[in-house]
Motif scaffolding. Structure first.
Motif, PDB file in Angstrom:
ATOM      1  N   TRP A   1      12.837  -8.939  17.634  1.00  0.00           N
ATOM      2  CA  TRP A   1      11.837  -8.271  17.449  1.00  0.00           C
ATOM      3  C   TRP A   1      11.634  -7.079  16.661  1.00  0.00           C
ATOM      4  CZ3 TRP A   1      14.838  -7.841  21.539  1.00  0.00           C
ATOM      5  CH2 TRP A   1      15.597  -6.573  22.074  1.00  0.00           C
ATOM      6  N   GLU A   2      12.657  -6.141  16.331  1.00  0.00           N
ATOM      7  CA  GLU A   2      12.692  -5.242  15.332  1.00  0.00           C
ATOM      8  C   GLU A   2      12.706  -5.720  14.069  1.00  0.00           C
ATOM      9  OE1 GLU A   2      16.149  -2.559  16.199  1.00  0.00           O
ATOM     10  OE2 GLU A   2      15.327  -1.734  17.781  1.00  0.00           O
ATOM     11  N   ALA A   3      13.190  -6.699  13.657  1.00  0.00           N
ATOM     12  CA  ALA A   3      13.299  -7.367  12.531  1.00  0.00           C
ATOM     13  C   ALA A   3      11.594  -7.982  11.978  1.00  0.00           C
ATOM     14  CB  ALA A   3      14.173  -8.419  12.246  1.00  0.00           C
ATOM     15  N   ARG A   4      10.870  -8.562  13.220  1.00  0.00           N
ATOM     16  CA  ARG A   4       9.643  -8.870  12.732  1.00  0.00           C
ATOM     17  C   ARG A   4       8.695  -7.412  12.621  1.00  0.00           C
ATOM     18  NH1 ARG A   4      10.871 -12.216  17.459  1.00  0.00           N
ATOM     19  NH2 ARG A   4      10.007 -10.934  18.859  1.00  0.00           N
ATOM     20  N   GLY A   5       8.944  -6.515  13.385  1.00  0.00           N
ATOM     21  CA  GLY A   5       8.076  -5.245  13.081  1.00  0.00           C
ATOM     22  C   GLY A   5       8.463  -4.635  11.743  1.00  0.00           C
ATOM     23  N   ARG A   6       9.728  -4.535  11.230  1.00  0.00           N
ATOM     24  CA  ARG A   6      10.067  -4.273  10.168  1.00  0.00           C
ATOM     25  C   ARG A   6       9.430  -4.954   8.825  1.00  0.00           C
ATOM     26  NH1 ARG A   6      14.818  -1.952  12.441  1.00  0.00           N
ATOM     27  NH2 ARG A   6      15.837  -4.080  12.325  1.00  0.00           N
ATOM     28  N   ARG A   7       9.283  -6.307   9.139  1.00  0.00           N
ATOM     29  CA  ARG A   7       8.504  -7.382   8.012  1.00  0.00           C
ATOM     30  C   ARG A   7       7.215  -7.033   7.837  1.00  0.00           C
ATOM     31  NH1 ARG A   7      12.333 -11.054  10.019  1.00  0.00           N
ATOM     32  NH2 ARG A   7      10.553 -12.059  11.348  1.00  0.00           N
ATOM     33  N   ARG A   8       6.370  -6.728   9.287  1.00  0.00           N
ATOM     34  CA  ARG A   8       5.047  -6.297   9.335  1.00  0.00           C
ATOM     35  C   ARG A   8       4.784  -5.124   8.589  1.00  0.00           C
ATOM     36  NH1 ARG A   8       2.528  -6.356  15.070  1.00  0.00           N
ATOM     37  NH2 ARG A   8       4.067  -4.451  15.393  1.00  0.00           N
ATOM     38  N   ASN A   9       5.705  -4.116   9.084  1.00  0.00           N
ATOM     39  CA  ASN A   9       5.699  -2.690   8.309  1.00  0.00           C
ATOM     40  C   ASN A   9       5.875  -2.817   6.873  1.00  0.00           C
ATOM     41  OD1 ASN A   9       4.730  -1.195  10.653  1.00  0.00           O
ATOM     42  ND2 ASN A   9       6.902  -1.131  11.248  1.00  0.00           N
ATOM     43  N   ALA A  10       6.642  -3.649   6.469  1.00  0.00           N
ATOM     44  CA  ALA A  10       7.111  -3.596   5.038  1.00  0.00           C
ATOM     45  C   ALA A  10       5.890  -3.925   4.404  1.00  0.00           C
ATOM     46  CB  ALA A  10       8.272  -4.290   4.932  1.00  0.00           C
ATOM     47  N   ALA A  11       5.097  -4.905   4.963  1.00  0.00           N
ATOM     48  CA  ALA A  11       3.843  -5.626   4.302  1.00  0.00           C
ATOM     49  C   ALA A  11       2.636  -4.542   4.488  1.00  0.00           C
ATOM     50  CB  ALA A  11       3.384  -6.913   5.006  1.00  0.00           C
ATOM     51  N   THR A  12       2.435  -3.882   5.458  1.00  0.00           N
ATOM     52  CA  THR A  12       0.936  -3.303   5.637  1.00  0.00           C
ATOM     53  C   THR A  12       1.047  -1.883   5.447  1.00  0.00           C
ATOM     54  OG1 THR A  12       1.925  -3.007   8.230  1.00  0.00           O
ATOM     55  CG2 THR A  12       0.445  -4.971   7.725  1.00  0.00           C
ATOM     56  N   VAL A  13       2.372  -1.353   5.456  1.00  0.00           N
ATOM     57  CA  VAL A  13       2.193   0.189   4.970  1.00  0.00           C
ATOM     58  C   VAL A  13       2.012   0.348   3.608  1.00  0.00           C
ATOM     59  CG1 VAL A  13       3.672   2.344   4.984  1.00  0.00           C
ATOM     60  CG2 VAL A  13       3.518   0.974   7.049  1.00  0.00           C
ATOM     61  N   PRO A  14       2.823  -0.363   2.915  1.00  0.00           N
ATOM     62  CA  PRO A  14       2.368  -0.198   1.355  1.00  0.00           C
ATOM     63  C   PRO A  14       1.039  -0.494   0.898  1.00  0.00           C
ATOM     64  CG  PRO A  14       4.655  -0.993   1.560  1.00  0.00           C
ATOM     65  CD  PRO A  14       3.767  -0.973   2.706  1.00  0.00           C
ATOM     66  N   TRP A  15       0.616  -1.667   1.635  1.00  0.00           N
ATOM     67  CA  TRP A  15      -0.834  -2.134   1.304  1.00  0.00           C
ATOM     68  C   TRP A  15      -1.759  -0.835   1.959  1.00  0.00           C
ATOM     69  CZ3 TRP A  15      -5.203  -2.217   4.505  1.00  0.00           C
ATOM     70  CH2 TRP A  15      -6.431  -2.822   3.748  1.00  0.00           C
ATOM     71  N   MET A  16      -1.571  -0.136   2.857  1.00  0.00           N
ATOM     72  CA  MET A  16      -2.540   0.908   3.378  1.00  0.00           C
ATOM     73  C   MET A  16      -2.327   2.195   2.543  1.00  0.00           C
ATOM     74  SD  MET A  16      -1.619   3.569   6.253  1.00  0.00           S
ATOM     75  CE  MET A  16      -0.930   4.779   5.237  1.00  0.00           C
ATOM     76  N   MET A  17      -1.333   2.471   1.963  1.00  0.00           N
ATOM     77  CA  MET A  17      -1.048   3.408   0.822  1.00  0.00           C
ATOM     78  C   MET A  17      -2.224   3.312  -0.343  1.00  0.00           C
ATOM     79  SD  MET A  17       1.187   5.713   1.957  1.00  0.00           S
ATOM     80  CE  MET A  17       2.712   5.744   3.189  1.00  0.00           C
ATOM     81  N   GLN A  18      -2.127   1.836  -0.875  1.00  0.00           N
ATOM     82  CA  GLN A  18      -2.804   1.740  -2.019  1.00  0.00           C
ATOM     83  C   GLN A  18      -4.350   1.430  -1.559  1.00  0.00           C
ATOM     84  OE1 GLN A  18      -1.384   1.380  -5.299  1.00  0.00           O
ATOM     85  NE2 GLN A  18      -3.813   1.543  -5.601  1.00  0.00           N
ATOM     86  N   TRP A  19      -4.737   1.075  -0.587  1.00  0.00           N
ATOM     87  CA  TRP A  19      -6.130   0.870  -0.048  1.00  0.00           C
ATOM     88  C   TRP A  19      -6.585   2.418   0.166  1.00  0.00           C
ATOM     89  CZ3 TRP A  19      -8.437   2.894   4.183  1.00  0.00           C
ATOM     90  CH2 TRP A  19      -9.916   2.367   4.356  1.00  0.00           C
ATOM     91  N   ALA A  20      -5.701   3.076   0.722  1.00  0.00           N
ATOM     92  CA  ALA A  20      -5.949   4.639   0.687  1.00  0.00           C
ATOM     93  C   ALA A  20      -6.371   5.311  -0.684  1.00  0.00           C
ATOM     94  CB  ALA A  20      -5.284   5.481   1.464  1.00  0.00           C
ATOM     95  N   GLN A  21      -5.493   5.028  -1.476  1.00  0.00           N
ATOM     96  CA  GLN A  21      -5.716   5.704  -2.978  1.00  0.00           C
ATOM     97  C   GLN A  21      -6.929   5.116  -3.641  1.00  0.00           C
ATOM     98  OE1 GLN A  21      -3.131   4.877  -6.402  1.00  0.00           O
ATOM     99  NE2 GLN A  21      -2.221   6.970  -5.600  1.00  0.00           N
ATOM    100  N   ASP A  22      -7.021   3.688  -3.287  1.00  0.00           N
ATOM    101  CA  ASP A  22      -8.234   3.076  -3.952  1.00  0.00           C
ATOM    102  C   ASP A  22      -9.470   3.663  -3.642  1.00  0.00           C
ATOM    103  OD1 ASP A  22      -6.573   1.482  -5.415  1.00  0.00           O
ATOM    104  OD2 ASP A  22      -6.956  -0.260  -4.093  1.00  0.00           O
ATOM    105  N   HIS A  23      -9.406   4.204  -2.048  1.00  0.00           N
ATOM    106  CA  HIS A  23     -10.754   4.703  -1.513  1.00  0.00           C
ATOM    107  C   HIS A  23     -10.676   6.247  -1.773  1.00  0.00           C
ATOM    108  CE1 HIS A  23     -10.968   0.563  -0.167  1.00  0.00           C
ATOM    109  NE2 HIS A  23     -12.079   0.834   0.076  1.00  0.00           N
ATOM    110  N   LYS A  24      -9.899   6.929  -2.412  1.00  0.00           N
ATOM    111  CA  LYS A  24      -9.832   8.337  -2.532  1.00  0.00           C
ATOM    112  C   LYS A  24      -9.580   9.102  -1.273  1.00  0.00           C
ATOM    113  CE  LYS A  24     -12.745   8.213  -6.776  1.00  0.00           C
ATOM    114  NZ  LYS A  24     -12.811   6.624  -6.814  1.00  0.00           N
ATOM    115  N   ILE A  25      -8.561   8.354  -0.442  1.00  0.00           N
ATOM    116  CA  ILE A  25      -8.196   9.175   0.761  1.00  0.00           C
ATOM    117  C   ILE A  25      -6.845   9.572   0.813  1.00  0.00           C
ATOM    118  CG2 ILE A  25      -7.772   8.456   3.183  1.00  0.00           C
ATOM    119  CD1 ILE A  25     -10.074   6.294   2.860  1.00  0.00           C
ATOM    120  N   SER A  26      -6.506  10.592   1.176  1.00  0.00           N
ATOM    121  CA  SER A  26      -4.880  11.325   1.070  1.00  0.00           C
ATOM    122  C   SER A  26      -4.265  10.568   2.249  1.00  0.00           C
ATOM    123  CB  SER A  26      -5.138  12.612   0.799  1.00  0.00           C
ATOM    124  OG  SER A  26      -5.485  13.192   1.981  1.00  0.00           O
TER     125      SER A  26
END
Length: 592
Positions: free
Chosen positions: A289-314
């Protein structure tokens, strides 16, 4: 603070859990205080247990009372704890006592439903609080403990009881105590002072210079300035998986969640995704289950960062080092010792800093240096200078702001945090800032002047401050809204503050559901209106001007991103401008 000296009126669904058996005292060591019987001097009872603590004990539960029970409790189940007690003597300025209340599993190494601090008034009162169990408790394994070794004090405790409601009971229908705090009054003097500071600190003149296609000034142009995003970090912790639309939550809820973040936030922090091992760790066959969580975080956290930057959110980074031993760290220590733990942190730091460098403005470099159990503190396990050593290592790898982040919910914790910060300063590693987690419960809410004094105290030690994880657990909608209003105002008015981040906003994605702004069905508690009225209203730029003979339109504007629309004789132009400093000039060119 006001207390109601009466039992709560319980709905018929409430069932008492504790049997009508005597309270059982602990057997403290000679230097850990005493437990004796005392005259209660109250019409409803004759005697009570008197607990005298010489100070903050290393193990506060060595001085206390308990009662076992057999009924099970499910994770999330709504419960009410009641206690009849008084403070005979206390070292605190308000002469009130402090206990910790634990609903625990008697089986070893099992997680417990509750641990909570609670204040005891000077007079005999029956006080109570509502909670939702953090973890399951099986049948026959329950015990309630009230621990008095939290401070130097003498307390009288007559009785306590635990009630549970059926699974699925709406926590907002549970009984509640009316509480308040100093400085809540509409005419409290601090309000005028804060408003004046906000006007001076958070706004500056923004001049829009209108020119024609040849660069010549255009007088008489209509200029509309509309704020898009604050530069100050108003925001929330978020679940990146829900934000990205990849969770098991219904898609309509995920869209609503994302829309609220976009509307409300100029800063976000992933609640769990950037923690040690949540992306950067080896997969273990025994924990798939930890491996599944890491894969999910690896996909969504960088996406979140870019989404925030695109929306001028720090973005705030949470965290680089957790300063006491979490379960994963205990496993590493048991297997590989201190050297293994240091390797794990070295890997996490070297992985996180370059990966998130384009997005993160400030980091919780050291999270929770003030531990609940001293033996679990990393500076106790590794060495007294560890926090400075690891801070120096982090500082060499990034130019971002580095914070020491802690929850200073009582004077003792604030004192210990100051001790840590001063020690770091003595060793030449002054933190860039101090983060105030600001997790509040309505049992004990600091007054606004007390809160301001805390900000000033640490502002004298470091350059930057931030409210990093705000929430208030309360079923009282009016109190919940008023406190958010006052904490927002006080924080925004402080010259060293960089942000105000809540630790969640939706009941279904909140670690403390009674602290959420939005209920599970997205209905709005009054605190939502407070946020909109202040952050998106009173502190929001919306202005219309006409350019003067020099083609300029100047007026105060809150710092942040603004859209500017210009119209003159049928010609129109638009621009987006980041208003950072007083005296900013935005030039907008009209077409031919």
């Amino acid at each position: 603070m006001s207390l109601l000296a009466e039992m709560p009126v319980m709905p018929p669904e409430a069932v008492p859990v504790l049997p009508a058996t005597p309270l059982v005292p602990t057997k403290p060591e000679e230097d850990e205080g005493t437990i004796t019987m005392a005259e209660a001097a109250d019409g409803t009872i004759k005697t009570a247990w008197r607990l005298a603590s010489p100070g903050k004990l290393a193990k506060s539960y060595h001085l206390g009372l308990s009662r076992t029970f057999t009924q099970p409790i499910a994770a999330g189940q709504v419960c009410v704890f009641t206690i009849k007690a008084r403070t005979v003597e206390a070292a605190t300025p308000d002469a009130k006592g402090l206990v910790s209340v634990a609903v625990q599993n008697v089986q070893p190494n099992e997680k417990s439903p509750l641990w909570k601090e609670w204040t005891i008034g000077k007079e005999w009162d029956t006080t109570f609080f509502v909670f939702q169990a953090d973890h399951d408790l099986p049948e026959g394994a329950g015990i309630v403990k009230v621990n008095a070794g939290e401070a130097r004090q003498i307390l009288d405790i007559a009785d306590f009881q635990l009630y549970r409601f059926p699974v699925g009971f709406d926590v907002f229908k549970a009984p509640q105590m009316k509480r308040t705090y100093t400085g809540r009054e509409a005419d409290a003097p601090w309000r005028k002072e804060a408003a004046e500071r906000i006007g001076k600190l958070r706004r500056g003149t923004l001049t829009v210079r209108v020119v024609d296609a040849d660069g010549k000034p255009v007088p008489g142009a209509k200029v509309a300035v509309r704020m898009q995003r604050h530069r100050f970090g108003f925001g929330s912790a978020v679940n990146p998986v829900v934000l990205a639309g990849l969770s098991d939550v219904p898609s309509s809820d995920q869209q609503k969640y994302r829309d609220i973040v976009d509307e409300f936030c100029s800063r976000i922090v992933p609640e769990h995704g950037m923690r040690v091992g949540n992306i950067d760790a080896e997969d273990r066959p025994d924990k798939p289950w930890e491996a599944r969580g890491r894969r999910r975080n690896a996909a969504t956290v960088p996406w979140m960062m870019q989404w925030a930057q695109d929306h001028k959110i720090s973005v705030r980074g949470h965290y680089l080092v957790w300063c006491y031993v979490e379960p994963w760290a205990r496993e590493v220590l048991d297997k590989d010792g201190v050297a293994g733990l240091l390797r794990m942190y070295d890997r996490h730091i070297k992985f996180s800093l370059p990966l998130y460098a384009p997005y993160v403005e400030e980091w919780d470099a050291l999270n929770h240096p003030v531990t609940f159990v001293e033996a679990d503190a990393l500076d106790h396990i590794i060495g007294p200078d560890f926090y400075s050593d690891i801070y120096r290592q982090i500082r060499a790898q990034t130019d971002k702001l580095l914070f020491v982040n802690e929850d200073t919910f009582n004077a003792e914790r604030a004192d210990r945090l100051e001790k840590h910060v001063r020690h770091m300063i003595e060793l030449g590693t002054t933190p860039d800032g101090c983060g105030f987690q600001s997790h509040f419960s309505d049992h004990s809410i600091p007054g606004m002047q007390e809160q301001w004094a805390l900000f000033q105290r640490f502002g004298a030690l470091v350059k930057h401050l931030s409210v990093t994880e705000y929430d208030l657990q309360s079923l009282d909608d009016e109190l919940h809204a008023d406190h958010l209003r006052d904490m927002l105002t006080l924080t925004f008015s402080h010259p060293q503050m960089t942000g105000f981040v809540m630790w969640g906003f939706w009941e279904k994605q909140h670690w403390r559901p009674t602290a959420a702004l939005f209920r599970a069905d997205w209905s709005e508690r009054p605190a939502v209106k407070v946020w909109r009225d202040l952050v998106l209203g009173q502190w929001w730029t919306k202005a219309d001007h006409t350019s003067d003979t020099q083609g300029a339109a100047a007026a105060p504007a809150f710092y942040g991103w603004h859209s500017i629309t210009v119209e003159h004789q049928g010609r129109m132009a638009a621009a987006t401008f980041d208003h950072k400093i007083n005296g900013s000039v935005a030039t907008v060119k009209l077409p031919r």
